[in-house]
Design a protein around this motif. Sequence first.
Motif, PDB file in Angstrom:
ATOM      1  N   ASP A 187       0.844  -1.195   0.000  1.00 37.42           N
ATOM      2  CA  ASP A 187       0.000   0.000   0.000  1.00 37.42           C
ATOM      3  C   ASP A 187       0.880   1.245   0.000  1.00 37.42           C
ATOM      4  O   ASP A 187       2.018   1.203   0.471  1.00 37.42           O
ATOM      5  CB  ASP A 187      -0.864  -0.019   1.268  1.00 37.42           C
ATOM      6  CG  ASP A 187      -2.137   0.788   1.120  1.00 37.42           C
ATOM      7  OD1 ASP A 187      -2.298   1.489   0.096  1.00 37.42           O
ATOM      8  OD2 ASP A 187      -2.966   0.718   2.035  1.00 37.42           O
ATOM      9  N   ASP A 188       0.348   2.333  -0.527  1.00 46.71           N
ATOM     10  CA  ASP A 188       1.051   3.624  -0.531  1.00 46.71           C
ATOM     11  C   ASP A 188       2.442   3.476  -1.137  1.00 46.71           C
ATOM     12  O   ASP A 188       3.412   4.069  -0.647  1.00 46.71           O
ATOM     13  CB  ASP A 188       1.179   4.192   0.901  1.00 46.71           C
ATOM     14  CG  ASP A 188      -0.170   4.331   1.591  1.00 46.71           C
ATOM     15  OD1 ASP A 188      -1.201   4.284   0.898  1.00 46.71           O
ATOM     16  OD2 ASP A 188      -0.184   4.486   2.826  1.00 46.71           O
ATOM     17  N   GLU A 237      -3.927   4.726  -6.913  1.00 42.38           N
ATOM     18  CA  GLU A 237      -4.826   5.180  -5.844  1.00 42.38           C
ATOM     19  C   GLU A 237      -5.215   6.637  -6.052  1.00 42.38           C
ATOM     20  O   GLU A 237      -4.416   7.436  -6.545  1.00 42.38           O
ATOM     21  CB  GLU A 237      -4.110   5.128  -4.482  1.00 42.38           C
ATOM     22  CG  GLU A 237      -3.746   3.764  -3.985  1.00 42.38           C
ATOM     23  CD  GLU A 237      -3.331   3.845  -2.501  1.00 42.38           C
ATOM     24  OE1 GLU A 237      -4.139   3.420  -1.663  1.00 42.38           O
ATOM     25  OE2 GLU A 237      -2.224   4.310  -2.201  1.00 42.38           O
TER      26      GLU A 237
HETATM   27 MG    MG Z   1      -2.990   3.547   0.065  1.00 43.67          MG
END
Ligand code: MG
Length: 294
Positions: free
Chosen positions: A182-183, A239
């Motif tokens: 994530d990220d 995202e």
């Molecule tokens: Mg994220």
Amino acid sequence: SAKRHGRNVSQRFRPALDVQNTPHMALVYGLRDALANGDQLELHYQTQHRIMDGAVVGMEALLRWRHPEHGMVSPADFIPLAERHGLMGQLGNWVIDESLSQMSRWRELGLPQLPVWINISAIQMFQGELETALSAGLARHGIEPSQLGLELTESVLLDERAGDIVPRLEALRAKGHRIAIDDFGMGYSSLSYLKNLPLDKLKLDRAFIRSLPDDPADAAIVSAVLAMARGLGLDVVAEGVETHGQLDFLQQAGCRLVQGYLYARPGPAEVIEAQWQALKSDVSGLILRAEPTA
Ligand code: MG
Ligand code: C2E
Ligand code: MG
Ligand code: MG
């Protein structure tokens, strides 16, 4: 109540009421109440889409806390508090159980079984009860591990307190879970771990998407990550896609999957159900499609 509880504890543990920390601690006690009662916590779901045809390929579950006085508290605010005050293990277990329980409700309603991705905190990795909580929840709700994806940030993956992460991730994948970073791009930014960690997916952080297509540095970074991921056989989800300009750039750069307000905001389970019931009558088969709305 949370307030009375908070005051008692501050009197016991603090020499004087620390005004600056009162709201902070009140939130911590409130969160403890929320965990005990359960009815202030919710999961919202945000769909992930294939750019090519808008098909929904999965959903991310995002934790929400409806505070009786403060209204919706952002997870960006209360998750760090939960981590610091020993509540994250319990909170993480609540997310696991609630997401699986929701998936089984959707199955009972005859809705399509799409993979749900949950966010995993560092604490859940350090405490080492993640695997147990997952197996117990999956068995209790009769869900296949392949239906529950795990999102971990780079900092979680590289934190030595989590022990040797490679065999743990391998074991989770052997069960059928899929693993996403994530990220991506916001963490320690060492590329060597991409080679060593068993992963399925990168979620390219919103910070790199925000200024597309105009910012040449972001455009270069995003294109390079997409090319690299392709070479490594990893999926990429962009995202925070909010505009058609971002979407067009991403598609031309070879990105297949997106998540963002352009398609859908996170919403409670009932909103997702309503969308699906509406879509079900429109399309044949199990592929749900949605056009970008913005
Ligand atoms: Mg994220
Ligand atoms: P994340 O996992 O990177 O989740 C994506 C965040 O971006 C979510 O914020 C989502 O609502 C937001 N978002 C999605 N599309 C857009 C967009 O187009 N524009 C903008 N501006 N934002 C968009 P949210 O729900 O506030 O969650 C924030 C963070 O809190 C998450 O970031 C995640 O790190 C953490 N979090 C949320 N739920 C959980 C959970 O159950 N467990 C753990 N450990 N962390 C969670
Ligand atoms: Mg996430
Ligand atoms: Mg984030």
